[in-house]
Scaffold this motif. Structure first.
Motif: not given
Lengths: 179, 313
Positions: A115-119, A129-132
């Protein structure tokens, strides 16, 4: 085809970790694991010290070693926008992608897949936009298409000094830090 | 420089430790079976199979058991075990692991063909139909040549891919060397020769394999030296990676168990044994096999510790 990238202004980032909390909430990231994190690097000798605070995550590399080493094709580059993703039901959990990532951006989800960031591709496809990026209180994070010369990320990279992480690894990272 | 990272992901922080004992054990067993296939195939090609009964007729069955144990270790390492069949729904040309999974499918028919060249007596008496299959295979023109070539080809693929698997993982400077493929192949040949040397009953066969092992051990020493020189003449991260073996946390194990006890001491003992100065004992072959196993543990462990980010060391 778009080439999504993230630009982060290290002069604005205060390391508040709102991006980390937003990611965990948006993507239901299990306890004890992180898709993004804060790195603080202090260099120099007192009194001439310099500190850089960075919000880090998968760099969605243009030459992604995690995709090249994947034996099942689970790790792949999205056809339309260059985002590196993982098909959970193709992943066998061999961990070659974890070992091949110079940014240590991947982890094994408790269910067994990598697993990892998916943008936040599910948000981006809806025009968000991405949540971050969307929660950052200092507005230090920018997301957009590098293939569009008029996008905010393209313009920032033209106007400001910046660096990427470990370019010597040959991965062509797509996250840039303004300095 | 002072670095603080808020991440603490399991298997990643503070240093990468995604692979435990399973992968080194698989690499060791896979390499040894590859060596067995090459040795066996070579003697079939040379028409010496009747002189080297152990290596040509007993090893295939042992090889089948060992490669199955290796694959079991590989399976135990997987985190998403129920999806293992996905390996065989695709062929990813850039992924050595994908190559490996298909090569492993070739290992079984190669070893079985080798096995059917001579079915051992205890098995033949209990399962007579195997003898019929064996007779059919042996009646084929040039059967030993075909089986020998098949085993050598698959053995080289298997032995080399285990090293290339690591060298293709770009983030780990210690592994970024294609020499690893050659090193693992040579080490596999050495451990295979040592294994046959240990279990063969015929004195002449033991000596032949001891001589071969001496050659492989010498080659392994040279290749290890080239591997280290290659690292030391590269960039800062690779120099630091080499130092993990030479002076760092893995140095004592590397020098004592791999170089001294795994190569130099057995080379000395076996050189004297083939000159009939000392008798053949299992000590030297056991040391060679232990050295081969520890070499894999060290390379997998130190490789994970090596990193492009200099503060990670």
């Amino acid at each position: 085809m778009a080439r999504f990238a993230m630009v982060i202004d290290t002069l604005k980032c205060v390391g508040c970790m709102d991006c980390v909390v937003a990611c965990k909430t948006e993507n239901d990231v299990p306890e004890g694991l992180n898709r993004d994190w804060i790195t603080t690097v202090t260099e120099g000798k007192f009194p001439t010290l310099r500190t850089e605070i960075r919000s880090e995550r998968c760099n969605h590399c243009g030459n992604p070693p995690c995709v090249h080493c994947c034996p099942t094709g689970a790790s792949h580059v999205h056809d339309l926008d260059g985002v590196v993703l993982v098909h959970h039901n193709l992943c066998i959990g061999c961990k070659a992608c974890l070992a091949s990532c110079p940014y240590d951006a991947r982890f094994i989800h408790p269910k067994g897949y990598a697993d990892k960031c998916t943008f936040c591709i599910h948000r981006v496809e809806k025009g968000l936009d991405p949540a971050c990026v969307s929660v950052c209180p200092t507005h230090c994070m920018y997301f957009g298409d590098l293939d569009d010369p008029n996008s905010q990320v393209s313009r920032l990279l033209q106007e400001r000094k910046h660096h990427a992480l470990l370019p010597e690894a040959g991965t062509r990272p797509q996250i840039f830090y303004l300095i | 420089m002072e670095v603080t990272i808020t991440r603490h992901n399991e298997m990643i922080d503070p240093t990468v430790h995604v692979w435990g004992w399973e992968i080194p054990v698989y690499l060791f067993l896979g390499g040894m079976v590859a060596g067995m296939m090459i040795l066996s195939g070579y003697f079939f090609l040379k028409g010496r199979s009747r002189d080297l009964v152990c290596v040509c007729y007993r090893i295939p069955l042992i090889g089948l058991v060992l490669i199955s144990l290796g694959m079991l270790a590989l399976f135990l390492d997987l985190e998403h075990k129920l999806y293992v069949w996905r390996l065989y729904t695709t062929f990813e040309i850039k992924s050595p692991m994908s190559w490996g999974s298909w090569i492993l499918l070739l290992v079984y028919p190669a070893l079985l063909a080798n096995f059917f060249m001579y079915v051992p007596d205890p098995i033949r008496s209990r399962l007579p139909f195997l003898q019929n299959w064996s007779d059919k295979l042996r009646s084929l023109p040039n059967a030993p040549i075909i089986v020998g070539k098949f085993n050598i080809a698959v053995g080289i693929l298997l032995g080399t891919y285990t090293g290339l698997l690591l060298s293709s993982l770009g983030a780990r400077p210690l592994w970024n060397s294609a020499i690893l493929g050659l090193l693992f192949l040579t080490s596999g040949l050495s451990t295979a020769a040592a294994f046959v040397h240990m279990i063969a009953k015929d004195q002449w066969e033991r000596e032949t394999l001891a001589k071969a092992d001496n050659m492989f051990l010498t080659a392994e020493l040279v290749i290890l030296a080239l591997f280290i020189i290659n690292m030391l003449s590269s960039s800062e991260v690779q120099i630091r990676a080499a130092m993990l073996l030479l002076t760092g946390p893995y140095a004592a194990t590397f020098w004592v168990f791999v170089i001294l006890l795994g190569i130099l001491v057995p080379l000395f003992i076996q050189t004297r044994a083939v000159k009939h100065k000392v008798i053949h004992t299992p000590i030297a072959p056991l040391l060679v096999m232990l050295g081969g196993l520890i070499l894999r543990f060290i390379l997998v462990g130190a490789g994970q510790l090596s990193h492009y980010a200099l503060y990670k060391f």
